[in-house]
Design a protein around this motif. Structure first.
Motif, short mmCIF file in Angstrom:
data_model
loop_
_atom_site.label_atom_id
_atom_site.label_comp_id
_atom_site.label_asym_id
_atom_site.label_seq_id
_atom_site.Cartn_x
_atom_site.Cartn_y
_atom_site.Cartn_z
N TYR A 33 83.49 17.94 52.83
CA TYR A 33 82.08 17.65 52.60
C TYR A 33 81.68 18.05 51.18
CZ TYR A 33 81.99 17.98 57.75
OH TYR A 33 82.24 17.84 59.10
N TYR A 35 78.07 18.91 49.31
CA TYR A 35 76.64 19.16 49.45
C TYR A 35 76.04 19.47 48.09
CZ TYR A 35 76.89 19.61 54.56
OH TYR A 35 77.06 19.36 55.90
N PRO A 43 71.34 23.26 51.66
CA PRO A 43 72.34 22.26 51.27
C PRO A 43 71.98 20.88 51.80
CG PRO A 43 73.37 24.20 52.23
CD PRO A 43 71.92 24.31 52.50
N LEU A 45 73.51 17.06 52.30
CA LEU A 45 74.78 16.34 52.33
C LEU A 45 74.75 15.14 51.39
CD1 LEU A 45 77.58 16.07 53.72
CD2 LEU A 45 76.47 14.56 55.37
N TYR A 48 80.81 12.77 52.97
CA TYR A 48 81.92 13.48 53.57
C TYR A 48 83.04 12.51 53.94
CZ TYR A 48 80.35 12.75 58.54
OH TYR A 48 79.99 12.25 59.77
N ARG A 50 86.88 11.97 56.10
CA ARG A 50 87.91 12.40 57.05
C ARG A 50 89.20 11.80 56.53
NH1 ARG A 50 85.59 11.84 61.65
NH2 ARG A 50 84.86 13.96 61.30
N ILE A 55 83.28 8.80 55.45
CA ILE A 55 82.60 8.66 56.74
C ILE A 55 81.11 8.34 56.55
CG2 ILE A 55 82.04 9.75 58.94
CD1 ILE A 55 85.04 9.13 58.48
N ASP A 56 80.51 9.02 55.58
CA ASP A 56 79.07 8.81 55.33
C ASP A 56 78.78 9.14 53.88
OD1 ASP A 56 76.04 9.67 57.19
OD2 ASP A 56 76.26 8.92 55.15
N SER A 58 75.72 7.83 52.60
CA SER A 58 74.40 7.23 52.54
C SER A 58 73.42 8.01 51.66
CB SER A 58 73.80 7.08 53.95
OG SER A 58 73.72 8.34 54.58
N THR A 97 88.80 18.82 62.41
CA THR A 97 88.25 18.15 63.58
C THR A 97 88.90 18.69 64.84
OG1 THR A 97 88.00 16.16 62.24
CG2 THR A 97 87.81 15.90 64.62
#
Lengths: 114, 111
Positions: A33, A35, A43, A45, A48, A50, A55-56, A58, A97
């Motif tokens: 991640y 931040y 923090p 985001l 991030y 995987r 994954i994201d 946005s 994970t």
């Protein structure tokens, strides 16, 4: 076990300059991640991963920010044409994970844009 | 998306008293709620967490309570000590391991 390593610890730029931050997560951690933590705030985001997949992203300002994790280990966050509003500490964190879920944070890279 | 609100921005307590920090979240799918401590000039480190299948967890002087109906969770620090002075962040983990943090509570323990 080595922790999350970030570099550089500090960067001072003029507006319009570029900077890259590097992160080495804990060995075996598949999720990484980035931040942004402005002074006296929580923090936020940015992106991030995987393994090597995003994954994201946005919340990543895509016109000036980019992040990669090409081999699913280390990661680089780059800011092109920095603005004063980018002044913040950039935190990298990693986790595995399926484990306890705890995030492990690096010491951060403190950016000042003049 | 998930939003986490941390209700106290600052909190002052006398040494030996209890401190309580409250957070609320919006996404009913969130299932894991960790707390982090940030000391001056340092990064965040984990202190305690709670999962959605329980409503209370204790680790030494730290107690976390979770009210899923109200979408609220809280950190209780009992018998506070000067070294508890720091900024505390609550967080919620949503689907796919996305963590959203609150704005932080600056706790000051007065000797």
């Amino acid at each position: 076990e080595a922790g999350v390593t970030q570099s550089p610890r500090y960067a001072v730029l003029q507006e319009g300059q570029a900077v890259s931050f590097w992160c080495d997560p804990i060995s075996g951690h598949d999720t990484l991640y980035w931040y942004q933590q402005p002074r006296d705030q929580g923090p936020q985001l940015l992106v991030y991963f995987r393994d090597e997949a995003v994954i994201d992203n946005s919340q990543l300002p895509s016109d000036r920010f980019s992040a990669v994790r090409p081999k699913g280990t280390n990661s680089t966050l780059k800011i092109q044409s920095a603005k004063q509003g980018d002044t913040a500490t950039y935190l990298c964190a990693s986790s595995r994970t399926g484990s306890t879920g705890q995030l492990y944070f690096g010491e951060g890279s403190k950016l000042t844009v003049l | 998306g998930e939003k986490v609100e941390q209700h106290e921005s600052t909190l002052s307590v006398r040494e030996g008293d209890s401190a309580v920090i409250n957070c609320t979240y919006t996404d009913t799918a969130s299932s894991y709620f960790p707390w982090y401590k940030q000391e001056a000039g340092k990064s965040l480190h984990f202190v305690i967490d709670i999962r959605s299948n329980v409503d209370r967890k204790q680790s030494q002087r730290l107690i976390v309570l979770l009210d899923k109906k109200a979408k609220r969770f809280s950190l209780h620090i009992t018998a506070t000590q000067p070294e508890d002075s720091a900024i505390y962040f609550c967080a919620a983990r949503t689907g796919n391991y996305k963590y959203v943090f609150g704005a932080g509570t600056r706790l000051k323990v007065i000797a």
